[in-house]
Design a protein around this motif. Sequence first.
Motif, PDB file in Angstrom:
ATOM      1  N   VAL A  21       0.837  -1.208   0.000  1.00  0.00           N
ATOM      2  CA  VAL A  21       0.000   0.000   0.000  1.00  0.00           C
ATOM      3  C   VAL A  21       0.870   1.256   0.000  1.00  0.00           C
ATOM      4  N   MET A  22       1.866   1.290   0.884  1.00  0.00           N
ATOM      5  CA  MET A  22       2.679   2.496   1.032  1.00  0.00           C
ATOM      6  C   MET A  22       3.512   2.794  -0.218  1.00  0.00           C
ATOM      7  N   VAL A  23       4.144   1.757  -0.775  1.00  0.00           N
ATOM      8  CA  VAL A  23       4.984   1.972  -1.949  1.00  0.00           C
ATOM      9  C   VAL A  23       4.133   2.402  -3.145  1.00  0.00           C
ATOM     10  N   TYR A  24       3.000   1.729  -3.344  1.00  0.00           N
ATOM     11  CA  TYR A  24       2.145   2.053  -4.481  1.00  0.00           C
ATOM     12  C   TYR A  24       1.617   3.476  -4.392  1.00  0.00           C
ATOM     13  N   VAL A  25       1.089   3.833  -3.241  1.00  0.00           N
ATOM     14  CA  VAL A  25       0.491   5.163  -3.123  1.00  0.00           C
ATOM     15  C   VAL A  25       1.554   6.251  -3.184  1.00  0.00           C
ATOM     16  N   SER A  26       2.772   5.944  -2.745  1.00  0.00           N
ATOM     17  CA  SER A  26       3.846   6.935  -2.791  1.00  0.00           C
ATOM     18  C   SER A  26       4.212   7.294  -4.227  1.00  0.00           C
ATOM     19  N   PHE A  27       4.424   6.250  -5.061  1.00  0.00           N
ATOM     20  CA  PHE A  27       4.912   6.481  -6.415  1.00  0.00           C
ATOM     21  C   PHE A  27       3.797   6.720  -7.440  1.00  0.00           C
ATOM     22  N   MET A  28       2.592   6.208  -7.162  1.00  0.00           N
ATOM     23  CA  MET A  28       1.518   6.315  -8.148  1.00  0.00           C
ATOM     24  C   MET A  28       0.522   7.426  -7.844  1.00  0.00           C
ATOM     25  N   GLU A  29       0.534   7.959  -6.637  1.00  0.00           N
ATOM     26  CA  GLU A  29      -0.446   8.982  -6.271  1.00  0.00           C
ATOM     27  C   GLU A  29       0.200  10.230  -5.680  1.00  0.00           C
ATOM     28  N   LEU A  30       0.944  10.063  -4.585  1.00  0.00           N
ATOM     29  CA  LEU A  30       1.463  11.238  -3.886  1.00  0.00           C
ATOM     30  C   LEU A  30       2.499  12.000  -4.709  1.00  0.00           C
ATOM     31  N   MET A  31       3.489  11.299  -5.258  1.00  0.00           N
ATOM     32  CA  MET A  31       4.533  11.962  -6.047  1.00  0.00           C
ATOM     33  C   MET A  31       3.964  12.641  -7.303  1.00  0.00           C
ATOM     34  N   PRO A  32       3.149  11.958  -8.117  1.00  0.00           N
ATOM     35  CA  PRO A  32       2.567  12.651  -9.280  1.00  0.00           C
ATOM     36  C   PRO A  32       1.698  13.843  -8.882  1.00  0.00           C
ATOM     37  N   HIS A  33       0.936  13.697  -7.793  1.00  0.00           N
ATOM     38  CA  HIS A  33       0.081  14.795  -7.344  1.00  0.00           C
ATOM     39  C   HIS A  33       0.931  15.990  -6.910  1.00  0.00           C
ATOM     40  N   ALA A  34       2.002  15.720  -6.176  1.00  0.00           N
ATOM     41  CA  ALA A  34       2.892  16.795  -5.740  1.00  0.00           C
ATOM     42  C   ALA A  34       3.521  17.497  -6.942  1.00  0.00           C
ATOM     43  N   ALA A  69       7.518  14.716   0.567  1.00  0.00           N
ATOM     44  CA  ALA A  69       8.294  14.289   1.737  1.00  0.00           C
ATOM     45  C   ALA A  69       7.653  13.072   2.393  1.00  0.00           C
ATOM     46  N   VAL A  70       6.328  13.062   2.470  1.00  0.00           N
ATOM     47  CA  VAL A  70       5.601  11.913   3.020  1.00  0.00           C
ATOM     48  C   VAL A  70       5.891  10.654   2.200  1.00  0.00           C
ATOM     49  N   SER A  71       5.985  10.814   0.880  1.00  0.00           N
ATOM     50  CA  SER A  71       6.332   9.672   0.023  1.00  0.00           C
ATOM     51  C   SER A  71       7.673   9.079   0.426  1.00  0.00           C
ATOM     52  N   GLY A  72       8.658   9.943   0.666  1.00  0.00           N
ATOM     53  CA  GLY A  72       9.976   9.467   1.084  1.00  0.00           C
ATOM     54  C   GLY A  72       9.917   8.731   2.410  1.00  0.00           C
ATOM     55  N   ALA A  86      -1.038  -7.857  -2.994  1.00  0.00           N
ATOM     56  CA  ALA A  86      -2.406  -7.574  -2.579  1.00  0.00           C
ATOM     57  C   ALA A  86      -2.553  -6.120  -2.134  1.00  0.00           C
ATOM     58  N   GLY A  87      -1.555  -5.613  -1.402  1.00  0.00           N
ATOM     59  CA  GLY A  87      -1.602  -4.220  -0.967  1.00  0.00           C
ATOM     60  C   GLY A  87      -1.615  -3.262  -2.145  1.00  0.00           C
ATOM     61  N   MET A  88      -0.787  -3.535  -3.149  1.00  0.00           N
ATOM     62  CA  MET A  88      -0.774  -2.689  -4.349  1.00  0.00           C
ATOM     63  C   MET A  88      -2.111  -2.768  -5.082  1.00  0.00           C
ATOM     64  N   ALA A  89      -2.672  -3.973  -5.184  1.00  0.00           N
ATOM     65  CA  ALA A  89      -3.950  -4.148  -5.880  1.00  0.00           C
ATOM     66  C   ALA A  89      -5.077  -3.422  -5.152  1.00  0.00           C
ATOM     67  N   VAL A  90      -5.091  -3.541  -3.838  1.00  0.00           N
ATOM     68  CA  VAL A  90      -6.120  -2.849  -3.043  1.00  0.00           C
ATOM     69  C   VAL A  90      -6.009  -1.335  -3.225  1.00  0.00           C
ATOM     70  N   MET A  91      -4.778  -0.822  -3.196  1.00  0.00           N
ATOM     71  CA  MET A  91      -4.578   0.605  -3.353  1.00  0.00           C
ATOM     72  C   MET A  91      -4.971   1.064  -4.753  1.00  0.00           C
ATOM     73  N   ALA A  99      -7.183  -0.367  -6.782  1.00  0.00           N
ATOM     74  CA  ALA A  99      -8.641  -0.407  -6.886  1.00  0.00           C
ATOM     75  C   ALA A  99      -9.277   0.757  -6.143  1.00  0.00           C
ATOM     76  N   THR A 100      -8.710   1.083  -4.977  1.00  0.00           N
ATOM     77  CA  THR A 100      -9.250   2.199  -4.192  1.00  0.00           C
ATOM     78  C   THR A 100      -9.152   3.503  -4.963  1.00  0.00           C
ATOM     79  N   LEU A 101      -7.984   3.771  -5.551  1.00  0.00           N
ATOM     80  CA  LEU A 101      -7.783   5.014  -6.286  1.00  0.00           C
ATOM     81  C   LEU A 101      -8.601   5.045  -7.573  1.00  0.00           C
ATOM     82  N   LEU A 102      -8.874   3.881  -8.151  1.00  0.00           N
ATOM     83  CA  LEU A 102      -9.589   3.814  -9.424  1.00  0.00           C
ATOM     84  C   LEU A 102     -11.095   3.933  -9.257  1.00  0.00           C
ATOM     85  N   PHE A 103     -11.624   3.297  -8.211  1.00  0.00           N
ATOM     86  CA  PHE A 103     -13.088   3.190  -8.119  1.00  0.00           C
ATOM     87  C   PHE A 103     -13.715   4.012  -6.987  1.00  0.00           C
ATOM     88  N   VAL A 104     -12.955   4.390  -5.988  1.00  0.00           N
ATOM     89  CA  VAL A 104     -13.550   5.111  -4.839  1.00  0.00           C
ATOM     90  C   VAL A 104     -13.606   6.594  -5.143  1.00  0.00           C
TER      91      VAL A 104
END
Length: 266
Positions: free
Chosen positions: A49-62, A222-225, A254-259, A261-266
């Motif tokens: 979860v942490m690695v996926y959200v760091s590189f696929m969501e937080l960093m691009p958003h920043a 910074a949170v991503s790091g 599983a953590g990456m998949a859950v993250m 799916a969460t970002l895609l559908f929620v």
Amino acid sequence: MLSSENIWLALGLTVFAGLSTGIGALLAFFTRRTDTRILSGALGLSAGVMVYVSFMELMPHAMESLEGVYTDRMAQIVTLIAFFGGLGLIALIDKLVPEDENPHEMHTMGELSSPGNHHLKRTGMMLALAIGIHNFPEGMATFVSALEGLDLALPIVIAIAIHNIPEGIAVSVPIYHSTGKRGKAFLYSLISGLAEPIGALAGIAFLLPWWSPTVNAVCLAAVSGIMVYISFDELLPGAERYGHHHIALGGVVAGMAVMAATLLFV
């Protein structure tokens, strides 16, 4: 400007994540042995979860936010500086904590309570202090990510909470077996977790007077790091240490998949 509703929600989620050390304490009291398969899978899931959200969501958003202020190249540079700054901050804290008391060294309940483990009370109290120090920046990370909204915050908070459970076990077991007092062991576990909401409060006090889209973007990078460091220094080695490689790897996927799916559908 941030709304008070977002701030209170982020603070409440950070408190929940921090106090999950108490869940670890309760598991230690009412379970005779550690189910290492569950812990291995849970730690792997948290890392995913942490690695996926760091590189696929937080960093691009920043980076996207900073592109509205700087040129594209400068936005990339600022994002990377913030990322490695967050990584360096928690690495420095990790370095300052004595290796023998480092909470990132995962143990089973049997190891922590064994007769050969001398000075059990001191071990538990020093672990509580060390975990508190580590949880301070984690609290700021949880709080900042929670400000982005519930859809992004919930998986991160759950991942942080899962990774705090073994820490609660590490604090409570030595204190309980040295004093025979469950209440005292549970209290010290909770206190170690309270460093996370304290870190969030420090973030509120220091950052909110100057809060802006630029500050928000730098904080997210910074949170991503911080989260990437936690994943590679603590969660993945901890999951592997229990000896269930494929369960740990399955947890990561599983953590990456859950993250995702969460970002895609929620």
